[in-house]
Design an enzyme around this catalytic site. Sequence first.
Site, short mmCIF file in Angstrom:
data_model
loop_
_atom_site.label_atom_id
_atom_site.label_comp_id
_atom_site.label_asym_id
_atom_site.label_seq_id
_atom_site.Cartn_x
_atom_site.Cartn_y
_atom_site.Cartn_z
CG ASP A 1 35.67 44.31 44.02
OD1 ASP A 1 36.79 44.76 44.31
OD2 ASP A 1 35.45 43.11 43.78
CG ASP B 1 42.33 41.37 35.60
OD1 ASP B 1 42.92 41.26 36.69
OD2 ASP B 1 41.64 42.36 35.31
#
Length: 249
Positions: free
Chosen positions: A129, A8
């Site tokens: 998500d 990330d």
Amino acid sequence: MILLPAIDLYEGKAVRLYKGDYEKMTICSDAPAEKAAKLAAAGAEWIHLVDLEGARDGTTPNLPIILSILERTRLKVEVGGGIRSMETISRYLAAGVSRVILGTRAVEEPAFLRQAVSRYGAQIAVGADARNGRLATHGWKQDSTVEITDYIRELRALGVRTVIATDITRDGAMQGANLTLYRTLSEIRGIDIIASGGVSSLADLRALRELGLCGAILGKAMYLGAVDLREAIALTKEEEPSRSGQDML
């Protein structure tokens, strides 16, 4: 099953969040491209990259880091975070990214998703998500009333071939993958599911493989040393269970 180690990106660094909270961020590396090269040396074939600033703001500030990873490794790269225009999709794919992950705009504008899938086919994936079974968008900051299972069936109807399904409540929490969720998602035929969020042991990966999922993303557990990447890759390359004879739902 494919294993995708994750990096990330935030302000040019490799970081990890806890349950998607930008206020609970840990820096893992100041040199993401070097980290990616080490992952490749350990046997990784794919890498999962998320531009966290892009996911929050709809921009691509970490594109130079992603280009550096592409230049330094032979990894197949999938990228998500802030990809909300055809121009951005084209820029990533032209640079050598194997697959881009659409999120917020795919939820809000099915016509845009349909156009992207029509033009780029399997190079388009969608991130589903979820928090408590319902979709969250805008970098996980906004909750919706849409059930993840319903959404994935809609994606299948639009021609999407790959979904990265994340349980936000497990992401970075080292509490194990939500096997109940992924068992349910594995029953949706005709679309590949990649599990993300909560994988914290080889047992998690083994269970996901036995469910017949397409892939799994490995993040915090790898950085903490709870899961050895080489061992994880070897496990996911074992023969997968047969899923023949099961009907599409």
